[in-house]
Design a protein around this motif. Sequence first.
Motif, PDB file in Angstrom:
ATOM      1  N   PHE A  23      38.138  53.076  57.013  1.00 53.82           N
ATOM      2  CA  PHE A  23      39.409  52.422  57.334  1.00 53.82           C
ATOM      3  C   PHE A  23      39.254  51.298  58.357  1.00 53.82           C
ATOM      4  N   PRO A  24      38.571  51.509  59.478  1.00 53.10           N
ATOM      5  CA  PRO A  24      38.416  50.400  60.430  1.00 53.10           C
ATOM      6  C   PRO A  24      37.307  49.412  60.062  1.00 53.10           C
ATOM      7  N   GLY A  71      43.668  59.878  55.750  1.00 51.84           N
ATOM      8  CA  GLY A  71      42.722  60.855  55.228  1.00 51.84           C
ATOM      9  C   GLY A  71      42.383  60.709  53.764  1.00 51.84           C
ATOM     10  N   THR A 117      32.607  58.026  55.264  1.00 55.10           N
ATOM     11  CA  THR A 117      33.858  58.772  55.249  1.00 55.10           C
ATOM     12  C   THR A 117      35.080  57.854  55.270  1.00 55.10           C
ATOM     13  N   THR A 118      36.215  58.432  54.888  1.00 55.99           N
ATOM     14  CA  THR A 118      37.480  57.685  54.954  1.00 55.99           C
ATOM     15  C   THR A 118      37.756  57.218  56.368  1.00 55.99           C
ATOM     16  N   PHE A 119      37.498  58.076  57.353  1.00 58.92           N
ATOM     17  CA  PHE A 119      37.765  57.720  58.746  1.00 58.92           C
ATOM     18  C   PHE A 119      36.891  56.557  59.197  1.00 58.92           C
ATOM     19  N   THR A 160      45.651  63.978  59.814  1.00 64.36           N
ATOM     20  CA  THR A 160      45.574  62.538  59.638  1.00 64.36           C
ATOM     21  C   THR A 160      46.849  61.876  60.145  1.00 64.36           C
ATOM     22  N   SER A 161      46.826  60.555  60.223  1.00 64.10           N
ATOM     23  CA  SER A 161      47.980  59.797  60.686  1.00 64.10           C
ATOM     24  C   SER A 161      47.906  58.397  60.100  1.00 64.10           C
ATOM     25  N   ASN A 192      47.253  55.807  61.647  1.00 63.21           N
ATOM     26  CA  ASN A 192      46.114  55.117  62.263  1.00 63.21           C
ATOM     27  C   ASN A 192      44.774  55.758  61.911  1.00 63.21           C
ATOM     28  N   SER A 193      44.852  56.899  61.257  1.00 58.36           N
ATOM     29  CA  SER A 193      43.630  57.600  60.863  1.00 58.36           C
ATOM     30  C   SER A 193      43.861  58.275  59.521  1.00 58.36           C
ATOM     31  N   ASN A 207      48.109  58.029  54.262  1.00 60.97           N
ATOM     32  CA  ASN A 207      48.256  59.038  55.305  1.00 60.97           C
ATOM     33  C   ASN A 207      48.463  60.374  54.610  1.00 60.97           C
TER      34      ASN A 207
END
Length: 361
Positions: A275-276, A306, A270-272, A300-301, A303-304, A295
Amino acid sequence: MSSRVRIALLIGLAGVVLVTLIMAPMLMSTFPSFLGGGSTGEDCGDGPVKVTNVSTTAQSDIPANYLELYKKWGKKTGVQWTVLAAVGKRETDHGRSTLAGVRSGVNYAGAAGPMQFLISTWGGKAKIKTSSKFNGYASDGDDDGVADVYNPADAILGAAKMLKRNGAPGDLKRALFVYNHAMWYVEQVLVIARRYASDGTLELPPVDDPSCDTPIVEAAPTDIVRKILQYALAQRGKPYRWGGTGPDAFDCSGIIYMAYRAAGLSIPRTTFGQFPFGAKVKKGTEQPGDLVFFNAGPGTSSNSPGHVGMVVSPGKMVEARCTLCGPIKMTTYRDRPNIVGYTRPLQNPTVIGQLKRLGLT
């Protein structure tokens, strides 16, 4: 036809027109691109379009100072100057209209200036110091330190930015529909734009030409990146499907997940998770195979994020955007809003270990 029927029809028609006009111009940057106006061309570039020669109609109809501004900001932003000029013509006759809101105040819909921006879209007020923090399209086109919605230099630059962000120069119908939510408005502007061009055409730059795939793949930094790009590029034209990982449809992170799998590598689905996962890379140093995050989307944000796309060449990415955004395609990303960062999955320790087991390091 009775007088009562005529009156009823006129009232109904006036209501439709009023509702349409009150909505324009509104910002709706996520509107689906099913309106057409896609790009065509024979080369692999997607830079600014050339300044089209001026027709006799344009020379006689457009004030000299406005013509200079349309051409200037059209060239610098990559938006056809003829389209900018057509918007200015349709909105206020290049600032010559004496209606309320053109030179001061606002009209009944809250729009102001020669390009008729909603004040909320401009930035919340008609005149904004450029050192101020604001959201909107307020622009300082004459470097006087103030973004003035009534100043043609500022307003035309703001209009160019708005059209650019929402699809121009390639997807003109979408960009113009975002500017004013009415298809009759879109068609009228395009007719005027063609009249302003000396050859009567609208030049559209190529954006997603499959004949350009070979040089893109060959320019990849490694064999593993070539495999990743080949898979991702081959999925263009397939539909978006939330949660999709192929073979018939994908979502934004699904196509990336499967492209890496096609090269024998495993990354988060997933995108989430993606990202990290990858090593962060600075803007401007991203390479093919890297990921660019936005973003975008509910919940979403920064830092997270979407939404995610895969870089395939400088300024271009492959993305599966949304159900109504059309099929998977190659798009430009550097002028897109809400970019929150870039990552390189190939520098994650887990992936480095996978590469070693595959004998690829």
